[in-house]
Design an enzyme around this catalytic site. Sequence first.
Site, PDB file in Angstrom:
ATOM      1  N   LYS A 169      19.462  19.364  24.252  1.00 41.25           N
ATOM      2  CA  LYS A 169      18.486  19.955  22.894  1.00 41.25           C
ATOM      3  C   LYS A 169      19.780  20.391  22.410  1.00 41.25           C
ATOM      4  CE  LYS A 169      14.465  19.718  24.674  1.00 41.25           C
ATOM      5  NZ  LYS A 169      13.442  20.392  25.768  1.00 41.25           N
ATOM      6  N   ARG A 192      13.325  26.924  27.875  1.00 46.14           N
ATOM      7  CA  ARG A 192      13.536  25.620  28.063  1.00 46.14           C
ATOM      8  C   ARG A 192      14.238  24.402  28.946  1.00 46.14           C
ATOM      9  NH1 ARG A 192      11.583  22.740  22.018  1.00 46.14           N
ATOM     10  NH2 ARG A 192      10.015  24.617  21.692  1.00 46.14           N
ATOM     11  N   GLY A 208       8.760  15.055  32.643  1.00 41.74           N
ATOM     12  CA  GLY A 208       8.406  15.853  34.337  1.00 41.74           C
ATOM     13  C   GLY A 208       9.557  17.508  34.669  1.00 41.74           C
ATOM     14  N   MET A 265      10.714  21.634  33.652  1.00 40.14           N
ATOM     15  CA  MET A 265       9.503  22.279  33.662  1.00 40.14           C
ATOM     16  C   MET A 265       9.612  22.197  32.262  1.00 40.14           C
ATOM     17  SD  MET A 265      11.028  26.085  33.617  1.00 40.14           S
ATOM     18  CE  MET A 265      11.060  26.415  31.438  1.00 40.14           C
ATOM     19  N   ARG A 284      16.336  15.308  18.362  1.00 39.18           N
ATOM     20  CA  ARG A 284      17.221  14.856  18.589  1.00 39.18           C
ATOM     21  C   ARG A 284      16.713  13.753  18.250  1.00 39.18           C
ATOM     22  NH1 ARG A 284      12.247  15.180  23.682  1.00 39.18           N
ATOM     23  NH2 ARG A 284      10.699  14.701  22.630  1.00 39.18           N
ATOM     24  N   HIS A 293       2.484  12.956  25.094  1.00 41.92           N
ATOM     25  CA  HIS A 293       3.542  12.072  26.150  1.00 41.92           C
ATOM     26  C   HIS A 293       2.760  10.689  25.674  1.00 41.92           C
ATOM     27  CE1 HIS A 293       3.259  10.613  30.311  1.00 41.92           C
ATOM     28  NE2 HIS A 293       4.075  11.299  30.730  1.00 41.92           N
ATOM     29  N   SER A 329      27.609 -23.537  37.605  1.00 39.60           N
ATOM     30  CA  SER A 329      26.353 -22.733  37.338  1.00 39.60           C
ATOM     31  C   SER A 329      26.014 -22.076  37.970  1.00 39.60           C
ATOM     32  CB  SER A 329      25.771 -23.585  36.178  1.00 39.60           C
ATOM     33  OG  SER A 329      24.366 -22.949  36.470  1.00 39.60           O
ATOM     34  N   CYS A 368      22.077 -19.759  35.465  1.00 40.99           N
ATOM     35  CA  CYS A 368      21.267 -20.220  35.388  1.00 40.99           C
ATOM     36  C   CYS A 368      19.665 -19.662  36.204  1.00 40.99           C
ATOM     37  CB  CYS A 368      21.040 -21.540  35.010  1.00 40.99           C
ATOM     38  SG  CYS A 368      20.958 -22.213  36.274  1.00 40.99           S
ATOM     39  N   TYR A 411      28.848 -18.979  30.055  1.00 41.34           N
ATOM     40  CA  TYR A 411      27.662 -19.196  28.692  1.00 41.34           C
ATOM     41  C   TYR A 411      26.945 -18.166  30.033  1.00 41.34           C
ATOM     42  CZ  TYR A 411      26.668 -23.271  31.477  1.00 41.34           C
ATOM     43  OH  TYR A 411      25.786 -24.109  32.671  1.00 41.34           O
TER      44      TYR A 411
HETATM   45  C1  PEP Z   1      18.717 -20.124  41.293  1.00 38.11           C
HETATM   46  O1  PEP Z   1      18.948 -20.642  42.444  1.00 38.11           O
HETATM   47  O2  PEP Z   1      18.688 -19.218  40.493  1.00 38.11           O
HETATM   48  C2  PEP Z   1      18.199 -21.143  40.585  1.00 38.11           C
HETATM   49  C3  PEP Z   1      18.405 -21.279  39.294  1.00 38.11           C
HETATM   50  O3  PEP Z   1      18.193 -21.977  41.022  1.00 38.11           O
HETATM   51  P1  PEP Z   1      15.854 -22.112  41.721  1.00 38.11           P
HETATM   52  O4  PEP Z   1      15.391 -21.136  40.852  1.00 38.11           O
HETATM   53  O5  PEP Z   1      15.730 -23.815  41.010  1.00 38.11           O
HETATM   54  O6  PEP Z   1      16.346 -22.486  42.883  1.00 38.11           O
END
Ligand code: PEP
Length: 913
Positions: free
Chosen positions: A26, A96, A105, A107, A346, A481, A803, A870, A890
């Site tokens: 501000k 302010r 949250g 004053m 802002r 709000h 992975s 994954c 990836y």
């Molecule tokens: C993991 O453990 O992150 C995974 C991808 O395998 P799952 O969730 O099937 O155990």
Amino acid sequence: MAKLVYFFGGGKAEGDAKMKELLGGKGANLAEMTNIGLPVPAGFTITTEVCTHYYDNNLQYPADLKAQIEEALAKTEAVMGAKFGDTENPLLVSCRSGARVSMPGMMDTVLNIGLNEATLQGLIKKTGNERFAWDSYRRFVQMFGDVVLGLKPQTKQEIDPFEHIMDELKHERKVENDSDLTVADLKELVVRFKKAVKDRTGKDFPEDAREQLYGAIGSVFDSWNNDRAVVYRRQYGYPASWGTAANICSMVFGNMGDDCATGVAFTRDPATGEKEFYGEYLINAQGEDVVAGIRTPKKIAELKKEMPEVYAQLDQIRGILEKHYRDVQDIEFTVQQGKLWMLQTRNGKRTGFAAVHFAVDMVDEGLITQNEAISVGRIPPDDLNQLLQPIFDPESKRKIIAEGKLLAKGINAGPGAATGVIKFFADDAESYVAGFKADAHGNRSPESRVILVRRETSPEDIRGMQAADGILTAFGGASSHAALVSRQMGKVCVVGCSALQIDYTARTVTVGSTVLKEGDFISIDGFTGEVMAGQAATRPSEVVSVLIDKTMKPSESTTYQKFARMMEWADSVRKLKIRTNADKPEQAEAAVAFGAEGIGLCRTEHMFFDHIVPMREMILAGSVADRKKALEKLLPFQRGDFEGLFRAMKGKPVTIRTLDPPLHEFLPHDAKGQAEMAAQMGVSVEVIEERVKALHEFNPMLGFRGCRLGIVYPEITEMQARAILEAAVNVKKEGIDVEPEIMIPLVGFLPELKSQAKLVHETAKKVFEEAGVTVPYQVGTMIELPRACIAAGDIAKEAQFFSFGTNDLTQTGLGMSRDDYGSFIRSYIEGDIVPKDPFQVIDFDGIGGLMKIGVERGRAQRTDIKIGICGEHGGEPDSVKFCHRIGLNYVSCSPFRVPIARLAAAQAALENK
Ligand code: PEP
Ligand code: MG
């Protein structure tokens, strides 16, 4: 001596917009607006360093603070031509809080500081407006009493003493509105207010202007550590060491008569993203009246008619601000006797929709670059969720309306369609939603969804709002709000629906003759503001309609077009590839439509659940021969499933994991199921019971699962390898490229992987000989145990790819059961033991550290090893960014998170340039 106070006014400021850390958002923007020549009332900002000093030094201020404040006050007086505390020509100020990011949250604002019985007379003389002066005074006593003297109730059950007195007096005078009170009434109010202060605090209301000023400043700094601020900081991960600044600004008055007004506006529509001046104002009103929802404000377009000159100037400032800040601004202004004053600017909070529209439009307007358009400050990746959210099915909605269930229309403050049961209190909403669980795919039942229905919301309601699917309020405008917070959370929100009569005691909401009770269904349309009784069916978003359902053409949706352009910009900079976790062809196709570049995890156990009888035969088999027979029945199903996946992925890489879950998950535990299996397998029920008992485990997640299954029962791995490779051969014969990546789960020791890889290679040799066709394939492993990270160098001798399974890695690395951690994790987060839920956001220091070791050791052994993730974290923006930083190739996530991961990956690349 350090500079603690920064003056602004008279066309020049000591600070500027770059100084947010020191002056708060501000303060920095008031300085900036002053510097660029906008009309800002003079004042000064006390720095955040004063706040940190205050907390570091036992609540003591720096010695020089007072002198610096007095100096800045004198400059303010000179610019404004009035004197603070003067009985003839008094200067009044506001106070302010303002941290570097806007934080609910802290004053509440205190206006009209400097008023007392003597300066009041000066104000009356100066303005010739007795009513205005007394109204300002009674507001001041109330605000100061509530905020600085602490009379504001802490819970909803208590009543604000000043509101109570006001209601009493209105009742005595038989009037309805505050504005109906006479000057004599206002004087009486002040007497009663001050008596309430004396009764409750034992002290007289402070008459001395400086005592008032320093009291308000102290309250700002105290409020940095109040409960609400602490909870908010924790939620967003803001450190306590930031501190807040305090802003003292000369008062200008929007409540001096009908040539005065006060308002708030966005330079573009923050809900839809349209390039339209969007906001509201009230004639003859002060500061908080607009957001407090006491009177329903007018749309900014009407100001053009009511005050054409002011509107023209405001519209011009709108353009100046957008050009200067190169972003949509959220402004506050006051008109005092025809003169416009800017009180705040802002960057405007926005929905995910608006964020995409703003960003793409501003690139087209030449205001920002493509890389800026996709930055996290403009589009937090999770906000894309809103573009992928459902809308109401038009048919279902039309039907509900035809049945006369359209109850009312409010202000559309947060887009999307939400339907759920009514809850009136935030705590109830929170505990109700906590009582339900999503299914394995994250789907939630309609009964588990809540619409929080309130007259208005306040910071205490945050958690209930978080739990609810939608927020509906009777009062307040687009900047209330409820609206701001919902927008930030990406919740569907309708506000200012004044037709609703909410009875908190009876727990009902009434519109005309319709009475809805707590627990009844209600539907709200955050695009249109419509509120309907009952459950309207929802339907996918436009982006989903174009990409997945193909029920809309790209040319029919501007939202889709902008989304697609932005995604292209993201793709042009990101380094991480994005894959998806998918087990079924339709999931894979959806993910590809969202931009997935491969499958990072196909969990084959889902396929076994679809063919549960032969699967059970396989597990319950009494001999290897019987087990092989059962596996032969499963083989064609698996092969068919894999063919479907390969076809859907059209040559993109597909990682298929061998069977992982504990076998007991597949077993029949009830008598009926066991009897069925006994009949199927030609053995007695007792035999089945015995075998089920023998497979019982105390801790299945750490038991007989993952590669351990394939080591004890190699024929399972052989069957799966055969199914995968035969499918690959068949699809290749159709002319589709395919290169399966066969992934072994829960490996911790190199020999585990070696044994499984050997089975795969032997099977491949046989399959290729039988078919007369060869396909390239790889064998790699999940890295999901701490030992696998430590031994990654060794494991990489065999693994052609890694992975990270961060679900299991988090579970085993933290020793927290992924199924049971819910009972304590909230206490952990609230107690600042962990910053975030480690199963949602990677625990960077711990589990992330293990991942780093895995990457380093794996690559040291095999430089070109492909490494991905994954676990669920693969679609969470901060975790995606971490994966970029540690050099993964990836991330793989569920289909609907693919766009989010694409954007997060692009931001990671830009942030680490
Ligand atoms: C993991 O453990 O992150 C995974 C991808 O395998 P799952 O969730 O099937 O155990
Ligand atoms: Mg796992």
